[in-house]
Design a protein around this motif. Sequence first.
Motif, PDB file in Angstrom:
ATOM      1  N   GLU A  15      -6.624 -26.788 -49.094  1.00  0.00           N
ATOM      2  CA  GLU A  15      -6.265 -27.778 -48.073  1.00  0.00           C
ATOM      3  C   GLU A  15      -4.942 -27.405 -47.410  1.00  0.00           C
ATOM      4  O   GLU A  15      -4.785 -27.541 -46.194  1.00  0.00           O
ATOM      5  N   THR A  16      -3.993 -26.917 -48.193  1.00  0.00           N
ATOM      6  CA  THR A  16      -2.706 -26.489 -47.639  1.00  0.00           C
ATOM      7  C   THR A  16      -2.891 -25.288 -46.715  1.00  0.00           C
ATOM      8  O   THR A  16      -2.286 -25.236 -45.634  1.00  0.00           O
ATOM      9  N   LEU A  17      -3.727 -24.342 -47.115  1.00  0.00           N
ATOM     10  CA  LEU A  17      -3.991 -23.188 -46.256  1.00  0.00           C
ATOM     11  C   LEU A  17      -4.661 -23.603 -44.950  1.00  0.00           C
ATOM     12  O   LEU A  17      -4.320 -23.090 -43.878  1.00  0.00           O
ATOM     13  N   LEU A  18      -5.610 -24.526 -45.021  1.00  0.00           N
ATOM     14  CA  LEU A  18      -6.256 -25.012 -43.795  1.00  0.00           C
ATOM     15  C   LEU A  18      -5.255 -25.702 -42.880  1.00  0.00           C
ATOM     16  O   LEU A  18      -5.314 -25.558 -41.662  1.00  0.00           O
ATOM     17  N   ALA A  19      -4.341 -26.451 -43.463  1.00  0.00           N
ATOM     18  CA  ALA A  19      -3.329 -27.139 -42.657  1.00  0.00           C
ATOM     19  C   ALA A  19      -2.374 -26.139 -42.014  1.00  0.00           C
ATOM     20  O   ALA A  19      -2.033 -26.259 -40.832  1.00  0.00           O
ATOM     21  N   ASP A  20      -1.946 -25.138 -42.771  1.00  0.00           N
ATOM     22  CA  ASP A  20      -0.972 -24.180 -42.258  1.00  0.00           C
ATOM     23  C   ASP A  20      -1.580 -23.208 -41.249  1.00  0.00           C
ATOM     24  O   ASP A  20      -0.966 -22.917 -40.226  1.00  0.00           O
ATOM     25  N   ARG A  25      -5.097 -31.020 -40.750  1.00  0.00           N
ATOM     26  CA  ARG A  25      -4.193 -31.684 -41.671  1.00  0.00           C
ATOM     27  C   ARG A  25      -4.733 -32.990 -42.256  1.00  0.00           C
ATOM     28  O   ARG A  25      -4.134 -33.551 -43.144  1.00  0.00           O
ATOM     29  N   ARG A  26      -5.843 -33.502 -41.756  1.00  0.00           N
ATOM     30  CA  ARG A  26      -6.345 -34.804 -42.218  1.00  0.00           C
ATOM     31  C   ARG A  26      -7.641 -34.680 -42.976  1.00  0.00           C
ATOM     32  O   ARG A  26      -8.469 -33.821 -42.693  1.00  0.00           O
ATOM     33  N   GLY A  27      -7.823 -35.584 -43.912  1.00  0.00           N
ATOM     34  CA  GLY A  27      -9.091 -35.703 -44.615  1.00  0.00           C
ATOM     35  C   GLY A  27      -9.195 -34.804 -45.832  1.00  0.00           C
ATOM     36  O   GLY A  27      -8.265 -34.085 -46.189  1.00  0.00           O
ATOM     37  N   ASN A  28     -10.354 -34.876 -46.443  1.00  0.00           N
ATOM     38  CA  ASN A  28     -10.602 -34.048 -47.619  1.00  0.00           C
ATOM     39  C   ASN A  28     -10.991 -32.635 -47.171  1.00  0.00           C
ATOM     40  O   ASN A  28     -10.974 -32.313 -45.988  1.00  0.00           O
ATOM     41  N   LEU A  29     -11.348 -31.807 -48.119  1.00  0.00           N
ATOM     42  CA  LEU A  29     -11.615 -30.398 -47.833  1.00  0.00           C
ATOM     43  C   LEU A  29     -12.794 -30.215 -46.875  1.00  0.00           C
ATOM     44  O   LEU A  29     -12.718 -29.426 -45.936  1.00  0.00           O
ATOM     45  N   LEU A  83      -8.798 -17.326 -45.657  1.00  0.00           N
ATOM     46  CA  LEU A  83      -7.775 -18.171 -45.050  1.00  0.00           C
ATOM     47  C   LEU A  83      -6.404 -17.513 -45.104  1.00  0.00           C
ATOM     48  O   LEU A  83      -5.590 -17.684 -44.186  1.00  0.00           O
ATOM     49  N   SER A  84      -6.124 -16.762 -46.144  1.00  0.00           N
ATOM     50  CA  SER A  84      -4.829 -16.085 -46.245  1.00  0.00           C
ATOM     51  C   SER A  84      -4.701 -14.963 -45.227  1.00  0.00           C
ATOM     52  O   SER A  84      -3.590 -14.622 -44.815  1.00  0.00           O
ATOM     53  N   ALA A  85      -5.821 -14.388 -44.820  1.00  0.00           N
ATOM     54  CA  ALA A  85      -5.792 -13.269 -43.876  1.00  0.00           C
ATOM     55  C   ALA A  85      -5.597 -13.710 -42.428  1.00  0.00           C
ATOM     56  O   ALA A  85      -5.344 -12.871 -41.562  1.00  0.00           O
ATOM     57  N   ILE A  86      -5.688 -14.992 -42.152  1.00  0.00           N
ATOM     58  CA  ILE A  86      -5.541 -15.483 -40.779  1.00  0.00           C
ATOM     59  C   ILE A  86      -4.073 -15.405 -40.374  1.00  0.00           C
ATOM     60  O   ILE A  86      -3.188 -15.906 -41.068  1.00  0.00           O
ATOM     61  N   ASP A  87      -3.826 -14.764 -39.228  1.00  0.00           N
ATOM     62  CA  ASP A  87      -2.479 -14.668 -38.680  1.00  0.00           C
ATOM     63  C   ASP A  87      -2.356 -15.685 -37.547  1.00  0.00           C
ATOM     64  O   ASP A  87      -3.015 -15.556 -36.512  1.00  0.00           O
TER      65      ASP A  87
END
Length: 124
Positions: A15-20, A25-29, A83-87
């Motif tokens: 969820e933190t990765l999706l927000a960043d 930023r809202r809701g569940n996964l 998600l970590s690979a997204i720049d």
Amino acid sequence: MINTTTLTADIERLETLLADKLGARRGNLARRAAKAGRRLPKWVRRDLEFLSQCGHIAGHPQLASTVEPAVIARAVERSERHLSAIDVKERRIKTALGIAAGLIVQFVILFAVAVAVMRWRGLI
């Protein structure tokens, strides 16, 4: 059997990765994955929905035994790797360049039509 503490920590990390990375930023996964929409590949959205369902299932002892921990670990690892690979900076630059390219093409077409009309009317 699902380990609820590690699953909860994994879901919070995703969820933190999706927000960043994507601004969801809202809701569940599952809601955040749906909000990201086409910015995520279909297999990542599917893995995130599966993990969200596993989060709900983890509260039920009989249902928790139906999901294999290896499948959950693979879904977490694949989703987190993508998600970590997204720049973020590169994604914003590509979006801005796409909008600029679309505008340039429209202006070129408008200019060509204007020249054609002026030539047809005998103004040039």
